[in-house]
Design an enzyme around this catalytic site. Structure first.
Site, PDB file in Angstrom:
ATOM      1  N   HIS A 111     -14.625   1.573  -0.306  1.00 41.67           N
ATOM      2  CA  HIS A 111     -13.412   0.429   0.236  1.00 41.67           C
ATOM      3  C   HIS A 111     -12.278   1.203   0.851  1.00 41.67           C
ATOM      4  O   HIS A 111     -11.226   0.730   1.024  1.00 41.67           O
ATOM      5  CB  HIS A 111     -12.717  -0.323  -1.145  1.00 41.67           C
ATOM      6  CG  HIS A 111     -13.938  -1.443  -1.809  1.00 41.67           C
ATOM      7  ND1 HIS A 111     -13.757  -1.688  -3.266  1.00 41.67           N
ATOM      8  CD2 HIS A 111     -14.919  -1.734  -1.413  1.00 41.67           C
ATOM      9  CE1 HIS A 111     -14.599  -2.564  -3.246  1.00 41.67           C
ATOM     10  NE2 HIS A 111     -15.613  -2.456  -2.374  1.00 41.67           N
ATOM     11  N   LEU A 124     -14.925  -0.118 -20.727  1.00 36.55           N
ATOM     12  CA  LEU A 124     -14.277  -0.408 -21.790  1.00 36.55           C
ATOM     13  C   LEU A 124     -14.672  -1.755 -22.467  1.00 36.55           C
ATOM     14  O   LEU A 124     -14.772  -1.623 -23.855  1.00 36.55           O
ATOM     15  CB  LEU A 124     -12.839  -0.753 -21.389  1.00 36.55           C
ATOM     16  CG  LEU A 124     -11.692  -0.773 -22.406  1.00 36.55           C
ATOM     17  CD1 LEU A 124     -11.726   0.651 -22.958  1.00 36.55           C
ATOM     18  CD2 LEU A 124     -10.445  -0.788 -22.076  1.00 36.55           C
ATOM     19  N   TYR A 152       0.840  -1.188   0.138  1.00 41.25           N
ATOM     20  CA  TYR A 152      -0.025   0.068   0.123  1.00 41.25           C
ATOM     21  C   TYR A 152       0.811   0.987   0.112  1.00 41.25           C
ATOM     22  O   TYR A 152       0.523   2.347  -0.499  1.00 41.25           O
ATOM     23  CB  TYR A 152      -0.935  -0.008   1.256  1.00 41.25           C
ATOM     24  CG  TYR A 152      -1.961  -0.957   0.917  1.00 41.25           C
ATOM     25  CD1 TYR A 152      -2.043  -2.273   1.402  1.00 41.25           C
ATOM     26  CD2 TYR A 152      -3.057  -0.722  -0.039  1.00 41.25           C
ATOM     27  CE1 TYR A 152      -3.159  -3.188   1.421  1.00 41.25           C
ATOM     28  CE2 TYR A 152      -4.030  -1.659  -0.225  1.00 41.25           C
ATOM     29  CZ  TYR A 152      -4.157  -2.819   0.580  1.00 41.25           C
ATOM     30  OH  TYR A 152      -5.231  -3.807  -0.072  1.00 41.25           O
ATOM     31  N   CYS A 173       0.338   6.710  15.880  1.00 41.71           N
ATOM     32  CA  CYS A 173      -1.003   7.140  15.668  1.00 41.71           C
ATOM     33  C   CYS A 173      -0.904   8.560  16.063  1.00 41.71           C
ATOM     34  O   CYS A 173      -0.574   8.812  17.378  1.00 41.71           O
ATOM     35  CB  CYS A 173      -2.110   6.222  16.716  1.00 41.71           C
ATOM     36  SG  CYS A 173      -3.608   6.930  16.830  1.00 41.71           S
TER      37      CYS A 173
HETATM   38  N1  APR Z   1     -12.243   3.264 -19.390  1.00 45.10           N
HETATM   39  C1  APR Z   1     -13.348   2.632 -19.206  1.00 45.10           C
HETATM   40  N2  APR Z   1     -13.364   1.394 -18.422  1.00 45.10           N
HETATM   41  C2  APR Z   1     -11.865   0.847 -18.170  1.00 45.10           C
HETATM   42  C3  APR Z   1     -10.982   1.585 -18.649  1.00 45.10           C
HETATM   43  C4  APR Z   1     -10.923   2.791 -19.216  1.00 45.10           C
HETATM   44  N3  APR Z   1      -9.720   3.619 -19.884  1.00 45.10           N
HETATM   45  N4  APR Z   1      -9.729   0.758 -18.617  1.00 45.10           N
HETATM   46  C5  APR Z   1     -10.387  -0.330 -18.022  1.00 45.10           C
HETATM   47  N5  APR Z   1     -11.493  -0.620 -17.793  1.00 45.10           N
HETATM   48  C6  APR Z   1     -12.630  -1.254 -17.416  1.00 45.10           C
HETATM   49  C7  APR Z   1     -11.836  -2.624 -17.338  1.00 45.10           C
HETATM   50  O1  APR Z   1     -12.689  -3.208 -18.643  1.00 45.10           O
HETATM   51  C8  APR Z   1     -12.797  -3.641 -16.274  1.00 45.10           C
HETATM   52  O2  APR Z   1     -14.078  -4.054 -16.513  1.00 45.10           O
HETATM   53  O3  APR Z   1     -12.539  -1.114 -15.785  1.00 45.10           O
HETATM   54  C9  APR Z   1     -13.074  -2.371 -15.144  1.00 45.10           C
HETATM   55  C10 APR Z   1     -11.963  -2.447 -14.105  1.00 45.10           C
HETATM   56  O4  APR Z   1     -12.367  -3.593 -13.376  1.00 45.10           O
HETATM   57  P1  APR Z   1     -11.248  -4.280 -12.109  1.00 45.10           P
HETATM   58  O5  APR Z   1      -9.781  -4.144 -12.527  1.00 45.10           O
HETATM   59  O6  APR Z   1     -11.751  -5.322 -11.611  1.00 45.10           O
HETATM   60  O7  APR Z   1     -11.668  -3.166 -11.125  1.00 45.10           O
HETATM   61  P2  APR Z   1     -12.989  -2.952 -10.168  1.00 45.10           P
HETATM   62  O8  APR Z   1     -13.995  -3.441 -10.711  1.00 45.10           O
HETATM   63  O9  APR Z   1     -12.846  -1.470  -9.669  1.00 45.10           O
HETATM   64  O10 APR Z   1     -12.395  -3.936  -8.991  1.00 45.10           O
HETATM   65  C11 APR Z   1     -13.502  -3.821  -7.956  1.00 45.10           C
HETATM   66  O11 APR Z   1     -12.453  -5.417  -6.465  1.00 45.10           O
HETATM   67  O12 APR Z   1      -9.862  -6.016  -6.019  1.00 45.10           O
HETATM   68  C12 APR Z   1     -11.352  -5.473  -5.480  1.00 45.10           C
HETATM   69  O13 APR Z   1     -11.206  -3.762  -3.976  1.00 45.10           O
HETATM   70  C13 APR Z   1     -10.799  -4.013  -5.112  1.00 45.10           C
HETATM   71  O14 APR Z   1     -12.225  -1.883  -5.595  1.00 45.10           O
HETATM   72  C14 APR Z   1     -11.660  -3.256  -6.146  1.00 45.10           C
HETATM   73  C15 APR Z   1     -12.767  -4.084  -6.500  1.00 45.10           C
END
Ligand code: APR
Length: 233
Positions: A109, A203, A56, A136
């Site tokens: 989150h 996307l 992190y 802290c």
């Molecule tokens: N514009 C629009 N969409 C996009 C772009 C872009 N430039 N780039 C990527 N994406 C889309 C991808 O196609 C995908 O469907 O964004 C999505 C990202 O998905 P994840 O990587 O799974 O991220 P997220 O959905 O936010 O994950 C949810 O999972 O790991 C946990 O806590 C973490 O908050 C996170 C949660």
């Protein structure tokens, strides 16, 4: 089409992708080179706090190297100009929505720039490394601070407020999320209980795409400003 007054927006890692922050499931599901179970669970933190802190700390430091993109800016403009109810619920732990000017915002989150003291339960802003050097600010205890991030198996923040907003929504918009992680992936279903219109901007089709009335595929930096312009017109 009935009048739209109350908008709930869910954002995920895809909205920050064009700012240069990695999404979670783009490549082979590795998250910055780590398996999620090794860095994003309470068990991982108990097992190897230094690894989790380092993971992190690296992402927190990265925040200083990136900027909000046109999608964050467009949502902040909508937030400022929309006369009705509006809530941006983000799964993201970056601060790009805030830096673009969003106000009606909820981090379900948690946030990279926030620490959480395990001794006195205080939550506080923290921009630097959170490893053994962090004390802290309230109880001064060293080495008992964790990132204020919701890990797998933990309860997301603000769920009552989110569910109430979804049940009041006339429009639910999901932006840049894969629909792979609950409870966020179920928000579209909750919104539909009250016959809200639902729009997905992503996307590519998310895992919940079929539940949306409308889907727009493309880059958030292009599609979100276009949608905001239409909505404010
Ligand atoms: N514009 C629009 N969409 C996009 C772009 C872009 N430039 N780039 C990527 N994406 C889309 C991808 O196609 C995908 O469907 O964004 C999505 C990202 O998905 P994840 O990587 O799974 O991220 P997220 O959905 O936010 O994950 C949810 O999972 O790991 C946990 O806590 C973490 O908050 C996170 C949660």
């Amino acid at each position: 089409m009935h009048e739209i007054d109350n908008i709930v927006i869910l954002t995920g890692a895809g909205i920050s992708a064009e700012s240069g922050l990695n999404t979670f499931r783009a490549a082979d599901g590795l998250w910055e080179g780590h398996r999620v179970e090794d860095v994003a669970t309470p068990e991982a933190f108990l097992r190897d706090p230094d690894l989790v802190h380092e993971f992190y700390d690296v992402r927190r430091k990265r925040l200083g190297e990136v900027e909000p993109n046109a999608a964050h800016v467009a949502l902040a403009r909508l937030d400022a100009e929309w006369p009705g109810e509006l809530l941006i619920v983000t799964q993201n732990v970056d601060d790009l929505h805030e830096r673009a000017g969003a106000k009606r915002l909820l981090h379900m989150h948690g946030e990279l720039l926030q620490g959480w003291c395990l001794r006195c339960d205080e939550r506080f802003g923290w921009a630097g490394a959170l490893g053994e050097g962090a004390a802290c600010p309230r109880c001064q205890t060293h080495g008992m601070v964790r990132p204020d991030i919701v890990w797998f198996g933990e309860m997301p923040y603000g769920m009552e407020r989110i569910e109430a907003a979804l049940l009041e929504a006339d429009l639910f918009v999901s932006i840049g999320t894969s629909g792979a992680v609950y409870p966020a992936a179920g928000f579209v279903q909750t919104a539909k209980y009250r016959a809200a219109r639902t729009l997905e901007i992503n996307l590519e089709p998310s895992q919940g795409s079929i539940f949306f009335d409308e889907r727009r595929f493309g880059l958030a930096s292009a599609e979100v400003p276009r949608w905001v312009d239409e909505t404010l017109f």
